[in-house]
Design an enzyme around this catalytic site. Structure first.
Site, PDB file in Angstrom:
ATOM      1  N   SER A  16      29.399 -76.535 101.648  1.00 27.50           N
ATOM      2  CA  SER A  16      28.756 -77.739 101.145  1.00 27.50           C
ATOM      3  C   SER A  16      28.671 -77.627  99.624  1.00 27.50           C
ATOM      4  CB  SER A  16      27.356 -77.899 101.751  1.00 27.50           C
ATOM      5  OG  SER A  16      26.752 -79.100 101.347  1.00 27.50           O
ATOM      6  N   LYS A  17      28.401 -78.721  98.963  1.00 21.47           N
ATOM      7  CA  LYS A  17      28.239 -78.700  97.512  1.00 21.47           C
ATOM      8  C   LYS A  17      27.492 -79.953  97.092  1.00 21.47           C
ATOM      9  CE  LYS A  17      29.354 -75.954  94.048  1.00 21.47           C
ATOM     10  NZ  LYS A  17      29.212 -74.489  94.098  1.00 21.47           N
ATOM     11  N   GLY A  18      26.796 -79.874  95.973  1.00 21.02           N
ATOM     12  CA  GLY A  18      26.050 -81.019  95.477  1.00 21.02           C
ATOM     13  C   GLY A  18      26.086 -81.098  93.971  1.00 21.02           C
ATOM     14  N   ASP A  25      23.735 -73.610  90.513  1.00 25.76           N
ATOM     15  CA  ASP A  25      25.108 -73.766  90.059  1.00 25.76           C
ATOM     16  C   ASP A  25      25.045 -74.086  88.572  1.00 25.76           C
ATOM     17  OD1 ASP A  25      27.921 -75.240  89.849  1.00 25.76           O
ATOM     18  OD2 ASP A  25      27.911 -74.193  91.766  1.00 25.76           O
TER      19      ASP A  25
END
Length: 217
Positions: A86-88, A129
Site C-alpha cells: 500500500s502507499k499514500g 515516508d
C-alpha cells in the site's frame, strides 16, 4: 514478466492496484479555508495487513502512489514479509506550514482514511515516508484512537514509525539508510559481481549522497 511462465492476463492483473482512493478535504487555517488532496492506494490484499508509507510532497500524484504501492508488494514478497503493498500521499509542502497547522491537517487526513477503512491494525498500516516522520505517525495514531475509543489495546498498531514513547522501535528512523549500507556491502562481497571497479571494499572510493533526510543522514 517475460521470464515467468504465467497464464495469459495474469501479469497485467499483478501490475494493477486493487484500489486507489482519492480524498479531498478542507481545513480552516489562517482565517480561511484551505483544500487538500490525498491518496491511499492498495496494490494487493493477498496478505494483510497491507503496508506502506505516507509521503507529504508538493509533487505527489495518484499515479506515483499506485506505482509505489505495487513496489511495496514486490519488496515484501522478495524478502518473504507477510504484508500486502500500500502507499499514500498528501499533496502538500510541509515547509509551508507550522507544526500546529500540520497537526490539524494530518488529523483531518487521518479522519478521511479512517472513514474508508484505509488505516487500522491488521488492515492497512501506514508508516513515515518523504516529508513525514515519527511526529506525524504519533498524530495519526492518536487521531485513530480517538475515532475508535473501544480499540485501545490495538490502536497503537495502526501505524509504524512511532516515537519510542508511543510504542515505536529503536532504530526505525535510520533503518532505510542502514539497509542501503548492507546492500552495498553485499554487492561488493558477492563473487558473482565485479564489485566496484573490481574492488571488494570502498577504500579510496568517492560517495555521493543525494538529499539529507532520514536516508541521507
Amino acid at each position: 514478466m517475460t521470464f515467468l511462465d504465467l497464464p495469459e492476463g495474469l501479469a497485467e492483473r499483478i501490475m494493477q492496484c486493487n484500489s486507489t482512493y482519492t480524498v479531498r478535504f478542507g481545513v480552516r487555517l489562517r482565517g480561511r479555508m484551505y483544500s487538500f488532496i490525498g491518496w491511499r492506494s492498495v496494490h494487493s490484499e493477498h496478505c494483510e495487513p497491507v503496508k506502506g508509507g505516507i509521503r507529504y510532497a508538493s509533487n505527489a500524484d495518484g499515479e506515483e502512489v499506485e506505482a509505489l504501492a505495487a513496489l511495496m508488494t514486490l519488496k515484501c514478497s522478495l524478502v518473504d514479509v507477510p504484508f500486502g503493498g500500500s502507499k499514500g500521499a498528501l499533496k502538500i509542502d510541509p515547509r509551508e506550514w507550522t507544526p500546529q497547522e500540520l497537526e490539524r491537517i494530518t488529523r483531518r487526513f487521518t479522519q478521511e482514511l479512517n472513514k474508508r477503512g484505509l488505516i487500522g491494525p491488521g488492515v492497512n498500516v501506514p508508516a513515515p515516508d518523504i516529508g513525514t516522520g515519527e511526529r506525524e505517525m504519533a498524530w495519526m495514531m492518536d487521531e485513530f484512537r480517538r475515532a475508535n475509543p473501544t480499540d485501545v489495546i490495538n490502536a497503537r498498531a495502526c501505524v509504524t514509525g512511532k516515537p519510542l514513547s508511543k510504542g515505536g522501535i529503536a532504530g526505525r528512523t535510520e533503518a532505510t539508510g542502514r539497509g542501503v549500507q548492507f546492500a552495498i556491502q553485499s554487492y561488493l562481497r558477492d563473487p558473482r559481481t565485479a564489485g566496484l571497479n573490481g574492488k571488494r571494499d570502498l577504500k579510496g572510493a568517492a560517495v555521493i549522497v543525494q538529499g539529507f533526510g532520514n536516508v541521507g543522514y
